[in-house]
Design a protein around this motif. Structure first.
Motif, PDB file in Angstrom:
ATOM      1  N   THR A 147      -4.875  -6.005 -10.219  1.00 29.72           N
ATOM      2  CA  THR A 147      -5.054  -4.617 -10.643  1.00 29.72           C
ATOM      3  C   THR A 147      -6.533  -4.298 -10.823  1.00 29.72           C
ATOM      4  O   THR A 147      -6.995  -3.234 -10.411  1.00 29.72           O
ATOM      5  CB  THR A 147      -4.294  -4.345 -11.949  1.00 29.72           C
ATOM      6  OG1 THR A 147      -2.919  -4.594 -11.721  1.00 29.72           O
ATOM      7  CG2 THR A 147      -4.474  -2.914 -12.407  1.00 29.72           C
ATOM      8  N   SER A 201      -2.754   0.009 -10.717  1.00 31.84           N
ATOM      9  CA  SER A 201      -1.581  -0.734 -11.164  1.00 31.84           C
ATOM     10  C   SER A 201      -0.347  -0.321 -10.376  1.00 31.84           C
ATOM     11  O   SER A 201       0.569  -1.115 -10.182  1.00 31.84           O
ATOM     12  CB  SER A 201      -1.350  -0.525 -12.657  1.00 31.84           C
ATOM     13  OG  SER A 201      -1.089   0.828 -12.944  1.00 31.84           O
ATOM     14  N   THR A 202      -0.332   0.913  -9.896  1.00 28.65           N
ATOM     15  CA  THR A 202       0.801   1.372  -9.088  1.00 28.65           C
ATOM     16  C   THR A 202       0.873   0.608  -7.768  1.00 28.65           C
ATOM     17  O   THR A 202       1.955   0.181  -7.347  1.00 28.65           O
ATOM     18  CB  THR A 202       0.696   2.880  -8.826  1.00 28.65           C
ATOM     19  OG1 THR A 202       0.606   3.556 -10.080  1.00 28.65           O
ATOM     20  CG2 THR A 202       1.874   3.392  -8.036  1.00 28.65           C
ATOM     21  N   THR A 231       2.127  -2.872  -8.451  1.00 28.35           N
ATOM     22  CA  THR A 231       3.567  -2.861  -8.690  1.00 28.35           C
ATOM     23  C   THR A 231       4.344  -2.704  -7.386  1.00 28.35           C
ATOM     24  O   THR A 231       5.340  -3.408  -7.157  1.00 28.35           O
ATOM     25  CB  THR A 231       3.931  -1.741  -9.676  1.00 28.35           C
ATOM     26  OG1 THR A 231       3.203  -1.944 -10.890  1.00 28.35           O
ATOM     27  CG2 THR A 231       5.418  -1.727  -9.966  1.00 28.35           C
ATOM     28  N   ILE A 279       3.913  -7.587 -13.029  1.00 34.30           N
ATOM     29  CA  ILE A 279       3.928  -6.161 -13.376  1.00 34.30           C
ATOM     30  C   ILE A 279       3.452  -5.954 -14.809  1.00 34.30           C
ATOM     31  O   ILE A 279       2.685  -5.020 -15.086  1.00 34.30           O
ATOM     32  CB  ILE A 279       5.323  -5.566 -13.138  1.00 34.30           C
ATOM     33  CG1 ILE A 279       5.614  -5.524 -11.638  1.00 34.30           C
ATOM     34  CG2 ILE A 279       5.431  -4.170 -13.743  1.00 34.30           C
ATOM     35  CD1 ILE A 279       7.036  -5.172 -11.277  1.00 34.30           C
ATOM     36  N   LEU A 280       3.868  -6.819 -15.728  1.00 34.13           N
ATOM     37  CA  LEU A 280       3.395  -6.696 -17.105  1.00 34.13           C
ATOM     38  C   LEU A 280       1.886  -6.905 -17.187  1.00 34.13           C
ATOM     39  O   LEU A 280       1.196  -6.219 -17.938  1.00 34.13           O
ATOM     40  CB  LEU A 280       4.134  -7.665 -18.011  1.00 34.13           C
ATOM     41  CG  LEU A 280       5.603  -7.340 -18.276  1.00 34.13           C
ATOM     42  CD1 LEU A 280       6.254  -8.446 -19.102  1.00 34.13           C
ATOM     43  CD2 LEU A 280       5.741  -6.004 -18.966  1.00 34.13           C
ATOM     44  N   ARG A 335       0.232  -3.720 -15.816  1.00 36.91           N
ATOM     45  CA  ARG A 335       0.302  -2.611 -16.772  1.00 36.91           C
ATOM     46  C   ARG A 335      -0.630  -2.847 -17.953  1.00 36.91           C
ATOM     47  O   ARG A 335      -1.223  -1.925 -18.477  1.00 36.91           O
ATOM     48  CB  ARG A 335       1.732  -2.399 -17.263  1.00 36.91           C
ATOM     49  CG  ARG A 335       2.671  -1.980 -16.172  1.00 36.91           C
ATOM     50  CD  ARG A 335       2.231  -0.660 -15.592  1.00 36.91           C
ATOM     51  NE  ARG A 335       3.072  -0.344 -14.443  1.00 36.91           N
ATOM     52  CZ  ARG A 335       2.901   0.704 -13.707  1.00 36.91           C
ATOM     53  NH1 ARG A 335       1.952   1.559 -13.958  1.00 36.91           N
ATOM     54  NH2 ARG A 335       3.685   0.925 -12.679  1.00 36.91           N
ATOM     55  N   ARG A 336      -0.756  -4.108 -18.380  1.00 34.26           N
ATOM     56  CA  ARG A 336      -1.664  -4.427 -19.476  1.00 34.26           C
ATOM     57  C   ARG A 336      -3.103  -4.161 -19.059  1.00 34.26           C
ATOM     58  O   ARG A 336      -3.893  -3.610 -19.820  1.00 34.26           O
ATOM     59  CB  ARG A 336      -1.485  -5.894 -19.863  1.00 34.26           C
ATOM     60  CG  ARG A 336      -2.397  -6.388 -20.905  1.00 34.26           C
ATOM     61  CD  ARG A 336      -2.017  -5.826 -22.248  1.00 34.26           C
ATOM     62  NE  ARG A 336      -2.903  -6.404 -23.234  1.00 34.26           N
ATOM     63  CZ  ARG A 336      -3.036  -5.937 -24.438  1.00 34.26           C
ATOM     64  NH1 ARG A 336      -2.346  -4.903 -24.814  1.00 34.26           N
ATOM     65  NH2 ARG A 336      -3.845  -6.505 -25.272  1.00 34.26           N
ATOM     66  N   ALA A 386      -4.082  -2.036 -16.742  1.00 35.53           N
ATOM     67  CA  ALA A 386      -4.260  -0.599 -16.574  1.00 35.53           C
ATOM     68  C   ALA A 386      -4.424   0.092 -17.912  1.00 35.53           C
ATOM     69  O   ALA A 386      -5.194   1.035 -18.051  1.00 35.53           O
ATOM     70  CB  ALA A 386      -3.068  -0.007 -15.823  1.00 35.53           C
ATOM     71  N   SER A 387      -3.729  -0.374 -18.936  1.00 36.06           N
ATOM     72  CA  SER A 387      -3.827   0.275 -20.244  1.00 36.06           C
ATOM     73  C   SER A 387      -5.172  -0.017 -20.904  1.00 36.06           C
ATOM     74  O   SER A 387      -5.656   0.766 -21.690  1.00 36.06           O
ATOM     75  CB  SER A 387      -2.687  -0.177 -21.158  1.00 36.06           C
ATOM     76  OG  SER A 387      -2.815  -1.546 -21.470  1.00 36.06           O
TER      77      SER A 387
END
Length: 99
Positions: A57, A63-64, A67, A88-89, A92-93, A95-96
């Motif tokens: 990512t 992140s999309t 995924t 994926i986790l 997302r982590r 990206a956040s």
């Protein structure tokens, strides 16, 4: 919502599904034992999978996209569901944290 909006939504969803199917078929044709081995080593445990998701990512800054690639790898049989969840986790982590 009018009829045009509903057809646009359904058409977009169909185009996404077609793209995912095409990507998955291409990965199945391209994937040799070497790619499978690399993916297995990068996702050997949950921690490594999350680190892999974060790294990918951060590299592609989406992140999309991470995924979507992960889902395609699962659909092509290159990853298991457990491996995909950790990637994926991690994505997302990552990206956040960037926002």
């Amino acid at each position: 919502m009018n009829v045009f909006t509903i057809f646009t939504l359904l058409g977009s969803l169909a185009l996404l599904m077609f793209g995912m199917k095409t990507l998955s078929e291409g990965l199945q044709k391209m994937a040799g034992p070497q790619l499978r081995n690399v993916l297995q080593k990068m996702t050997a445990n949950r921690f490594m999978g999350a680190i892999t998701g974060m790294f990918v990512t951060a590299s592609i800054q989406s992140s999309t996209a991470t995924t979507l690639m992960t889902v395609s790898f699962v659909n092509a049989g290159l990853l298991t569901l457990a491996q995909a969840i950790s990637i994926i986790l991690g994505a997302r982590r990552s990206a956040s944290r960037s926002t």
